[in-house]
Motif scaffolding. Structure first.
Motif, PDB file in Angstrom:
ATOM      1  N   ARG A  23      -2.311 -10.970   0.919  1.00 33.76           N
ATOM      2  CA  ARG A  23      -3.399  -9.995   0.909  1.00 33.76           C
ATOM      3  C   ARG A  23      -4.194 -10.094   2.200  1.00 33.76           C
ATOM      4  NH1 ARG A  23      -7.114 -10.960  -4.033  1.00 33.76           N
ATOM      5  NH2 ARG A  23      -5.005 -11.450  -4.644  1.00 33.76           N
ATOM      6  N   VAL A  24      -4.462  -8.940   2.808  1.00 34.63           N
ATOM      7  CA  VAL A  24      -5.277  -8.894   4.024  1.00 34.63           C
ATOM      8  C   VAL A  24      -6.416  -7.910   3.786  1.00 34.63           C
ATOM      9  CG1 VAL A  24      -5.311  -8.419   6.493  1.00 34.63           C
ATOM     10  CG2 VAL A  24      -3.254  -9.389   5.449  1.00 34.63           C
ATOM     11  N   THR A  29      -9.703  -0.994   3.862  1.00 36.50           N
ATOM     12  CA  THR A  29      -8.466  -1.127   3.099  1.00 36.50           C
ATOM     13  C   THR A  29      -8.221  -2.576   2.700  1.00 36.50           C
ATOM     14  OG1 THR A  29      -7.141  -1.471   5.091  1.00 36.50           O
ATOM     15  CG2 THR A  29      -7.315   0.798   4.284  1.00 36.50           C
ATOM     16  N   ILE A  30      -7.380  -2.740   1.698  1.00 36.08           N
ATOM     17  CA  ILE A  30      -6.795  -4.028   1.376  1.00 36.08           C
ATOM     18  C   ILE A  30      -5.291  -3.800   1.416  1.00 36.08           C
ATOM     19  CG2 ILE A  30      -6.519  -5.862  -0.329  1.00 36.08           C
ATOM     20  CD1 ILE A  30      -9.234  -5.046  -1.482  1.00 36.08           C
ATOM     21  N   THR A  31      -4.589  -4.608   2.189  1.00 38.19           N
ATOM     22  CA  THR A  31      -3.153  -4.439   2.351  1.00 38.19           C
ATOM     23  C   THR A  31      -2.436  -5.635   1.737  1.00 38.19           C
ATOM     24  OG1 THR A  31      -3.562  -3.243   4.405  1.00 38.19           O
ATOM     25  CG2 THR A  31      -1.316  -4.011   4.027  1.00 38.19           C
ATOM     26  N   TYR A  32      -1.444  -5.348   0.907  1.00 38.99           N
ATOM     27  CA  TYR A  32      -0.633  -6.381   0.267  1.00 38.99           C
ATOM     28  C   TYR A  32       0.778  -6.281   0.846  1.00 38.99           C
ATOM     29  CZ  TYR A  32      -4.351  -5.881  -3.210  1.00 38.99           C
ATOM     30  OH  TYR A  32      -5.558  -5.792  -3.847  1.00 38.99           O
ATOM     31  N   VAL A  87       1.766  -2.439   0.133  1.00 36.57           N
ATOM     32  CA  VAL A  87       0.896  -1.569  -0.649  1.00 36.57           C
ATOM     33  C   VAL A  87      -0.466  -1.564   0.020  1.00 36.57           C
ATOM     34  CG1 VAL A  87      -0.282  -1.237  -2.858  1.00 36.57           C
ATOM     35  CG2 VAL A  87       2.112  -1.942  -2.817  1.00 36.57           C
ATOM     36  N   VAL A  88      -0.991  -0.366   0.285  1.00 31.91           N
ATOM     37  CA  VAL A  88      -2.306  -0.218   0.910  1.00 31.91           C
ATOM     38  C   VAL A  88      -3.265   0.347  -0.136  1.00 31.91           C
ATOM     39  CG1 VAL A  88      -3.612   0.857   2.774  1.00 31.91           C
ATOM     40  CG2 VAL A  88      -1.223   0.222   3.144  1.00 31.91           C
ATOM     41  N   ARG A 108      -3.007  -4.477  12.002  1.00 38.13           N
ATOM     42  CA  ARG A 108      -3.479  -5.860  12.011  1.00 38.13           C
ATOM     43  C   ARG A 108      -2.979  -6.607  10.782  1.00 38.13           C
ATOM     44  NH1 ARG A 108      -7.417  -8.999  10.013  1.00 38.13           N
ATOM     45  NH2 ARG A 108      -8.393  -7.351   8.821  1.00 38.13           N
ATOM     46  N   ALA A 109      -2.980  -5.947   9.639  1.00 38.38           N
ATOM     47  CA  ALA A 109      -2.510  -6.583   8.408  1.00 38.38           C
ATOM     48  C   ALA A 109      -1.028  -6.914   8.496  1.00 38.38           C
ATOM     49  CB  ALA A 109      -2.775  -5.668   7.214  1.00 38.38           C
ATOM     50  N   VAL A 110      -0.235  -5.975   9.010  1.00 36.77           N
ATOM     51  CA  VAL A 110       1.216  -6.209   9.141  1.00 36.77           C
ATOM     52  C   VAL A 110       1.477  -7.331  10.135  1.00 36.77           C
ATOM     53  CG1 VAL A 110       3.356  -5.150   9.960  1.00 36.77           C
ATOM     54  CG2 VAL A 110       1.873  -3.904   8.392  1.00 36.77           C
TER      55      VAL A 110
END
Length: 119
Positions: A23-24, A29-32, A87-88, A108-110
């Motif tokens: 999780r980021v 957003t929260i990106t999984y 999943v975003v 950035r999350a990726v």
């Protein structure tokens, strides 16, 4: 639009990615991100899913946010490693976020979880 092979469509896959994925957090957003088990020797294609709740806004606002997130992920698709499920989840602040902000948050999350292909 993302191709059918690049979309998460089942609720079970959404649940697995949200519960077991890295999780980021970001302001909008929260990106999984999860590595999906492949069938056979080759991993499957990278897949994306989107969660935009009613807290984000009216149906028009939610659909606009979803379309923007899909466009960001479509641009990012060639750079994501095969077999990744992403999943975003859009937070309410994403309704006022600029395109550049959403794009940088997802990139950035990726990068943070190492889901990007190495050239």
């Amino acid at each position: 639009m993302l191709a059918k092979a690049n979309r998460i469509r089942s609720g079970a896959d959404y649940r697995l990615t949200v519960r077991k994925g890295a999780r980021v957090h970001a302001p909008n957003t929260i990106t999984y991100v999860r590595t999906a088990p492949g069938t056979g020797a080759e991993p499957g294609p990278a897949r994306f899913g989107f969660i935009v709740s009613k807290a984000v806004g009216s149906a028009v606002v939610r659909n606009t946010v979803r379309r923007r997130l899909k466009a960001v992920c479509r641009e990012l698709l060639p750079e994501v490693s095969p077999g990744r499920e992403i999943v975003v989840r859009a937070l309410p602040a994403s309704a006022q976020a600029s395109w550049i902000t959403l794009q940088s948050e997802i990139r950035r999350a990726v990068d943070k979880v190492g889901a990007r292909c190495m050239p």
